[in-house]
Design an enzyme around this catalytic site. Structure first.
Site, mmCIF file in Angstrom:
data_model
loop_
_atom_site.group_PDB
_atom_site.id
_atom_site.type_symbol
_atom_site.label_atom_id
_atom_site.label_comp_id
_atom_site.label_asym_id
_atom_site.label_seq_id
_atom_site.Cartn_x
_atom_site.Cartn_y
_atom_site.Cartn_z
ATOM 1 N N ASP B 144 0.913 -1.136 0.019
ATOM 2 C CA ASP B 144 -0.086 0.135 0.096
ATOM 3 C C ASP B 144 0.831 1.247 -0.068
ATOM 4 O OD1 ASP B 144 -2.198 -1.502 0.057
ATOM 5 O OD2 ASP B 144 -2.217 -1.621 2.285
ATOM 6 N N MET B 190 -5.302 -3.480 -6.521
ATOM 7 C CA MET B 190 -5.525 -3.256 -5.059
ATOM 8 C C MET B 190 -5.035 -1.787 -4.657
ATOM 9 S SD MET B 190 -3.796 -6.512 -3.566
ATOM 10 C CE MET B 190 -4.898 -7.918 -3.009
ATOM 11 N N GLY B 191 -5.399 -1.286 -3.319
ATOM 12 C CA GLY B 191 -5.352 0.059 -3.001
ATOM 13 C C GLY B 191 -6.660 0.459 -2.335
ATOM 14 N N ARG B 192 -6.724 0.027 -1.115
ATOM 15 C CA ARG B 192 -8.091 0.391 -0.422
ATOM 16 C C ARG B 192 -8.363 2.005 -0.353
ATOM 17 N NH1 ARG B 192 -10.085 -4.392 3.279
ATOM 18 N NH2 ARG B 192 -9.398 -5.225 1.432
ATOM 19 N N GLU B 245 -9.308 -0.678 -6.350
ATOM 20 C CA GLU B 245 -10.423 -1.571 -5.515
ATOM 21 C C GLU B 245 -11.218 -0.558 -4.528
ATOM 22 O OE1 GLU B 245 -8.914 -4.697 -2.988
ATOM 23 O OE2 GLU B 245 -7.430 -3.191 -2.026
ATOM 24 N N TYR B 295 -4.675 -11.250 -5.594
ATOM 25 C CA TYR B 295 -3.268 -11.827 -5.102
ATOM 26 C C TYR B 295 -2.056 -12.010 -6.172
ATOM 27 C CZ TYR B 295 -4.988 -12.909 -0.345
ATOM 28 O OH TYR B 295 -5.433 -12.944 0.746
#
Lengths: 419, 419
Positions: B144, B190-192, B245, B295
Site C-alpha cells: 500500500d 489493489m489499493g483500498r 479497488e 493476489y
C-alpha cells in the site's frame, strides 16, 4: 527476378507469441526476395484484405521486425470476422481474390485458429476456381490448444506457464495468510470449451499445494466441489481453486454467464470466480480472495514459455518454406518426438483435415475425481512451459515492446462494404 | 560468548519481497553469533509468539535461507491480528514478553505495515515497563506504500511493476482486437485507501496507450468517466481503465462493495472491474473484457522489481545492524537522494513517529482531470520498478521457490488462548 507478394494476417484472439510467428514469416520471406517480393499484412486481420488496408512491412527495419519476436498481441491488429460461406454469399472471398490480384499477391499466410484454418482452406480452393491461384498456408495459433494434427498450438504454452506460475504464487500467498484470514483463492482462467488452460494450474501441485480444478469437460457438482474444498482446508489449512471460464452446470448453464454475447453470439464469459468464492463463503464460511486473469494471461509476454516462442517462430518460418516448396492448403505442425527430453519436429497437415475439426482434451488427462490432472497430462504439459524468453526492458522499467509504423500500401480498388 | 535470541515475524498481507527482508534479517544475524544466537520466526506472524509456536530458523541451511530472497509470500506464515490496546487489555503484550523471556529473546524484528509498526512500538515500551527490555525494530513492508518517513515501502515497487507491465500487455491486446471486438479493458488493482498502485498503470502511457485511472482519492463521477472513455475510443479505437479497488462514489460507497467484511470488519473489496465494464457496455455499447488481479499482483515474484527486492533485503539487514548498534523502537527507511539516476541511502525513523501515521499519495501526483498521473508521479514511480530480479526456474518450468522446514522450538510455557 522479383517474386510475387505475400499477404499475412492475424486472426481471432491474439496471444503472447503470435507476433513471433509474424517475425518468422517476414524474416524468412526477406531471405527469398526472388520468390517473395514484399510481405503485406492485413490491418486488423482479414478485414484489412477486404478493405484493402494492406500494411507494407517492407518499410520496417530488420531490427524492428526482430522485435516482433518478443512483443505480445497482434502487431498488425487482428479481428473476429468469419467470411460468409461462399456457397451462400461469395462476395467476401471474391473480394479477397480481387485484392490479391490487384496487389500481385501469390501467397496467403493466415495466422489463427480453427475458423481461420477453414478460411485459409477455402481461399486455396476458390482462388483456383477463380483463375487466380494463391498458395494458402495456415500458421497455427490459439491459446485454446484445440487445433487437430499438431501436438500443441503456439500461444497455449505461454498461457499454461502463466497460469501455472500464477497459481503457484497466489497459493503461497494464501498459505501464508490462512491462519487468520484468507483460506480460499479462486482463480479463473480462460477455456470456453476445453480445460487445457485450467489443467496447467495443476502443475502447482508439484509444490504440495492443494489445487481443485474445475474443467469445462466435467459437469459442475456443487456438493462434491464444496466437500473437496472443505477437505483441503481441514487438511492443509487452505485451498486453491482454478476454474475454467467454460465450467458449466449439468443443465449446460455457464457458472460465469453474465448474459452478454460477443460478436459471434457466444456467451461473453467471465465471473465464475466471484460466484464460486461467494458460494464457498456462504456454504462453508471460509474467507476468500479471487482473481480473474482474462487478457492478462494471454498477453503475458513477460512470462512466455521459451519453447512456445520457439514453436511460434519456427512455424512462421516453416509456413514460408512450405510455400516456397510449392505447397498449398497446408498447415505446418508440431510433431512431438519425445516428452523427456522434449524433442519435436515440424510436420505438415492438409488443411482439409484441419478445418472444422476441434481437438478435445483427452479424458485420460483428468483425474478420476474430476478435480485434478493425471501424470499423462503432466507429461504432456511440462515440455510446453519450459524455459523463459524474457523481453528486453527499457530505462522506464518496462518491456521494450515494439509498435510498428503500419503504413498502408496505396489502394488500387474501389471501396468494399463488409457485410 | 553466545548472544541472545531474536524473534522475527511477518505481519499483514504478504508481498513478493517480504521474504527478501527475512533473508536479510537471518543472513545478517548469522554473521553475529556472538550477539544473536538464533533467529526464531513466528509461525503465522505474531500469532506464533502468542501460541509459543517459534520456528527455529537455525536448522535451515545458508543455501535455503538465500532462496528466501526470491520466494514470494510469507515463508513463516503471516497473520492479520492486532493486539488489544494494552491500556484496555494487556494480556496479549504480557504474553509476548513472557514468551520472549522464556526463550531468551532480546531482539524483536517485526516485518509489516502501519499496524505492526504500532505493535512494535508498544513492545519496546512495555517490555521496559515489565522489566524485560527487548530491542524492537520494525522492518517496513506494505504494497500500500502508506508508511510515513520512508520514500517507499518494500512490496510496492514490485506490485507497481506488475501493474504497469500487465496494463501495457493487456492494452496491446485490446488495441489489436478493437477493430471488430473488444474496445475496453478494465483492470482492477489493489489499493483500498490510496491510489499508489493504480497510478502505476499510468506508466503504460509511455507507449501511447489511452489509460483512464480511477483513484480512491477522486470521487467517482460516472458521467465524466464515461465521457472520457468514449472520447478515447473515438480517438484511439480502444481504452484501458485501471481502477483501484478502493474507488468510491461521492456518498462513500465503494464501487466494488460486495457486502462482505474481513476479520477487521473492513469491507472485503473486489469486483469494481465487472461493474464498470457493464456500465460502459450499457451506456456506451462498447464490448469489453475485464480482469481482477487480486493476489496475483502482490505474489508476482516472477516479475519483481530488482530495486524493490534490493530495498527489502537491505532493510532486513539494516534492521539487524541497527539492533546491534543498540537502537530500539526504530524502523530503517529508504531515503531517496535523487530520481535519475536513482540513488538512495538507508535511514532510520523513530517508531513513535511511524505508528498510526498514514502516508497519502500527494494530490500533485494526480492530473488535473483526475484520470491520470503527473510527471512528478512518474518521476517518483520510475526508479521503483527498475530492473528485473528473476527467480531461478526448475526442470518443471516453474520458479524454484522454497518451502522451509518450519520446525518448532519446544514449548516452555503453558498454552495461551488468543482473545
Amino acid at each position: 527476378m522479383k517474386g510475387r507478394n505475400a499477404f499475412y494476417a492475424q486472426s481471432g484472439g491474439v496471444t503472447a507469441v503470435i507476433n513471433a510467428s509474424a517475425c518468422g514469416v517476414i524474416e524468412t520471406a526477406r531471405k527469398h526476395p526472388d520468390k517473395i517480393s514484399k510481405v503485406y499484412a492485413g490491418l486488423n486481420g482479414i478485414v484489412g484484405a477486404l478493405t484493402e488496408e494492406l500494411v507494407d512491412t517492407s518499410i520496417e527495419t530488420d531490427a524492428d521486425i526482430a522485435k516482433l519476436r518478443y512483443t505480445p498481441a497482434g502487431a498488425f491488429g487482428s479481428c473476429r470476422l468469419k467470411l460468409a460461406d461462399p456457397q451462400v454469399d461469395s462476395r467476401g472471398f471474391e473480394r479477397l481474390i480481387d485484392v490479391f490480384r490487384a496487389h500481385d499477391i501469390g501467397y496467403f499466410f493466415y495466422n489463427g485458429g480453427g475458423d481461420s484454418a477453414d478460411t485459409c482452406f477455402k481461399v486455396s480452393q476458390l482462388s483456383t476456381l477463380m483463375g487466380y491461384p494463391v498458395q494458402a498456408i495456415h500458421v497455427p495459433k490459439t491459446i485454446d490448444n484445440d487445433l487437430p494434427l499438431t501436438d500443441n498450438c503456439p500461444g497455449f504454452g505461454s498461457v499454461a506457464k502463466y497460469v501455472a506460475v500464477s497459481t503457484l504464487e497466489a497459493s503461497f500467498d494464501v498459505r501464508a495468510m490462512s491462519k487468520t484470514s484468507t483460506r480460499i483463492f479462486v482463480f479463473e482462467v480462460m477455456g470456453r470449451h476445453a480445460g487445457w488452460i485450467a489443467a496447467a494450474g495443476g502443475l502447482a501441485m508439484d509444490y504440495g499445494i492443494p489445487v481443485v480444478i474445475l474443467f469445462p469437460e466435467i459437469e459442475f457438482n456443487e456438493e462434491k466441489f464444496l466437500a473437496r474444498v472443505d477437505e483441503n482446508v481441514r487438511r492443509f489449512g487452505y485451498c486453491t481453486v482454478v476454474v475454467s471460464e467454460g465450467c458449466k452446470y449439468p443443465n449446460g448453464e455457464f457458472i460465469a454467464d453474465q448474459g452478454a454475447r460477443d460478436v459471434f453470439g457466444h456467451a461473453h464469459l467471465g465471473g465464475a470466480a466471484p460466484i464460486l468464492a461467494n458460494m464457498i463463503r456462504n456454504k462453508l464460511g471460509h474467507p476468500f480472495h479471487w482473481a480473474v486473469a482474462n487478457y492478462l494471461q494471454r498477453a503475458a509476454r513477460h512470462l512466455a514459455s521459451a519453447v512456445d516462442v520457439q514453436h511460434a517462430y519456427e512455424l512462421g518460418c516453416a509456413a514460408v518454406n512450405l510455400a516456397l516448396e510449392g505447397c498449398n492448403s497446408v498447415m505446418p505442425t508440431i510433431e512431438r518426438v519425445s516428452d523427456a527430453p522434449y524433442q519435436y519436429r515440424i510436420g505438415m497437415a492438409d488443411l482439409k483435415n484441419v478445418a472444422n475439426v476441434e481437438k478435445h482434451m483427452p479424458m485420460s488427462f483428468i483425474s478420476d475425481d474430476g478435480f485434478g490432472i493425471t501424470e499423462a497430462c503432466r507429461h504432456y504439459l511440462l515440455p510446453l512451459i519450459q524455459g523463459e524468453d524474457y523481453p528486453p526492458y527499457g530505462s522506464n522499467g518496462l518491456p521494450q515492446y515494439i509498435t510498428l509504423k503500419n503504413e498502408l500500401v496505396p489502394r488500387k480498388l474501389p471501396p468494399f462494404q463488409i457485410a
